[in-house]
Design an enzyme around this catalytic site. Structure first.
Site, PDB file in Angstrom:
ATOM      1  N   HIS A   1      32.130 -72.779  65.618  1.00 26.17           N
ATOM      2  CA  HIS A   1      32.205 -73.729  64.506  1.00 26.17           C
ATOM      3  C   HIS A   1      33.612 -73.694  63.894  1.00 26.17           C
ATOM      4  O   HIS A   1      34.165 -72.614  63.694  1.00 26.17           O
ATOM      5  CB  HIS A   1      31.143 -73.376  63.453  1.00 26.17           C
TER       6      HIS A   1
ATOM      7  N   ILE B   1      21.027 -80.084  66.420  1.00 21.69           N
ATOM      8  CA  ILE B   1      20.260 -78.915  66.020  1.00 21.69           C
ATOM      9  C   ILE B   1      19.111 -78.754  67.009  1.00 21.69           C
ATOM     10  O   ILE B   1      18.370 -79.706  67.270  1.00 21.69           O
ATOM     11  CB  ILE B   1      19.689 -79.110  64.589  1.00 21.69           C
TER      12      ILE B   1
HETATM   13  C1  GAR Z   1      34.933 -77.697  68.059  1.00 18.15           C
HETATM   14  O1  GAR Z   1      35.908 -77.520  67.076  1.00 18.15           O
HETATM   15  C2  GAR Z   1      33.611 -77.094  67.621  1.00 18.15           C
HETATM   16  O2  GAR Z   1      33.738 -75.962  66.831  1.00 18.15           O
HETATM   17  C3  GAR Z   1      33.016 -78.217  66.819  1.00 18.15           C
HETATM   18  O3  GAR Z   1      33.274 -79.343  67.602  1.00 18.15           O
HETATM   19  C4  GAR Z   1      34.548 -79.166  68.252  1.00 18.15           C
HETATM   20  C5  GAR Z   1      34.392 -79.540  69.707  1.00 18.15           C
HETATM   21  O4  GAR Z   1      35.634 -79.741  70.315  1.00 18.15           O
HETATM   22  N1  GAR Z   1      31.616 -77.974  66.567  1.00 18.15           N
HETATM   23  C6  GAR Z   1      31.024 -78.185  65.392  1.00 18.15           C
HETATM   24  O5  GAR Z   1      31.570 -78.732  64.451  1.00 18.15           O
HETATM   25  C7  GAR Z   1      29.584 -77.689  65.315  1.00 18.15           C
HETATM   26  N2  GAR Z   1      29.109 -77.699  63.976  1.00 18.15           N
HETATM   27  P1  GAR Z   1      35.770 -79.944  71.888  1.00 18.15           P
HETATM   28  O6  GAR Z   1      34.699 -80.951  72.318  1.00 18.15           O
HETATM   29  O7  GAR Z   1      37.154 -80.484  72.067  1.00 18.15           O
HETATM   30  O8  GAR Z   1      35.581 -78.606  72.527  1.00 18.15           O
END
Ligand code: GAR
Length: 189
Positions: free
Chosen positions: A108, A91
């Site tokens: 998200h 955050i």
């Molecule tokens: C994604 O699904 C993103 O939306 C999530 O982390 C993942 C990252 O994947 N973010 C959250 O949960 C934020 N609250 P990646 O590192 O493979 O792109």
């Protein structure tokens, strides 16, 4: 349109953006990729693509305010039109939000305002939803809050685990993020 992308993890969504830019399908410049800890897959992917990277490790700072200040300065250096949180699991504080007000975008893996936080997919599954999904939104100082730009639904299948559902959500999420960035870039022209 210049963007800075912030990551905390593997950066597979970032990779999709890098690929879309490289193939000419997305007309934005990825000015830099930054992370809140050393050694992320996301920064490695960016470096491999020849994109500038920076790290502002949270644990190197005495308090959250100092870290937030350093992150704000690091992003501001690249003078981005938008900063994109793509799996950035921290955050940010008021100083950062003020510096990038209305231009800080988050993705998200849930249909906000349901299931915010670090375990959106797990929480949605535990609740028993039959339709999950993803959201791209302008981020404010809250946890996954702020005006929604786009959403996409993803069906929950019998036997889905957090991992299998998250993988299908990410497929939708990558397309949604790229489409949203393309729309913002077109509007900026
Ligand atoms: C994604 O699904 C993103 O939306 C999530 O982390 C993942 C990252 O994947 N973010 C959250 O949960 C934020 N609250 P990646 O590192 O493979 O792109």
């Amino acid at each position: 349109m210049r963007i800075v992308v912030l990551v905390s993890g593997t950066g597979s969504n970032l990779q999709a953006v890098i690929d879309a830019v490289a193939s000419g399908g997305l007309d934005v410049e990825i000015a830099a990729v930054g992370a809140d800890r050393p050694g992320t897959g996301g920064v490695a992917r960016a470096a491999a693509a020849g994109i500038e990277t920076f790290e502002v490790p949270f644990r190197d700072y005495a308090d959250r305010g100092d870290w937030n200040h350093a992150l704000t300065l690091a992003c501001r250096f690249y003078q981005p039109d938008f900063v994109v949180s793509s799996g950035f699991m921290r955050i940010v504080g008021e100083e950062f939000i003020d510096a990038f007000e209305g231009t800080y975008i988050n993705t998200h893996p849930a249909l906000l305002p349901a299931f915010p936080g670090a375990h959106g997919v797990r929480d949605a599954l535990a609740y028993g939803v039959k339709v999950a999904g993803c959201t791209v939104h302008i981020a404010d100082a809250g946890v996954d809050t702020g005006p929604i730009l786009a959403q996409r639904a993803v069906e929950v299948l019998d036997g889905d685990t957090e991992e299998s559902l998250h993988e299908r959500i990410k497929v939708a999420e990558r397309a949604l993020l790229i489409e949203t960035l393309a729309g913002l870039a077109a509007a900026a022209r």
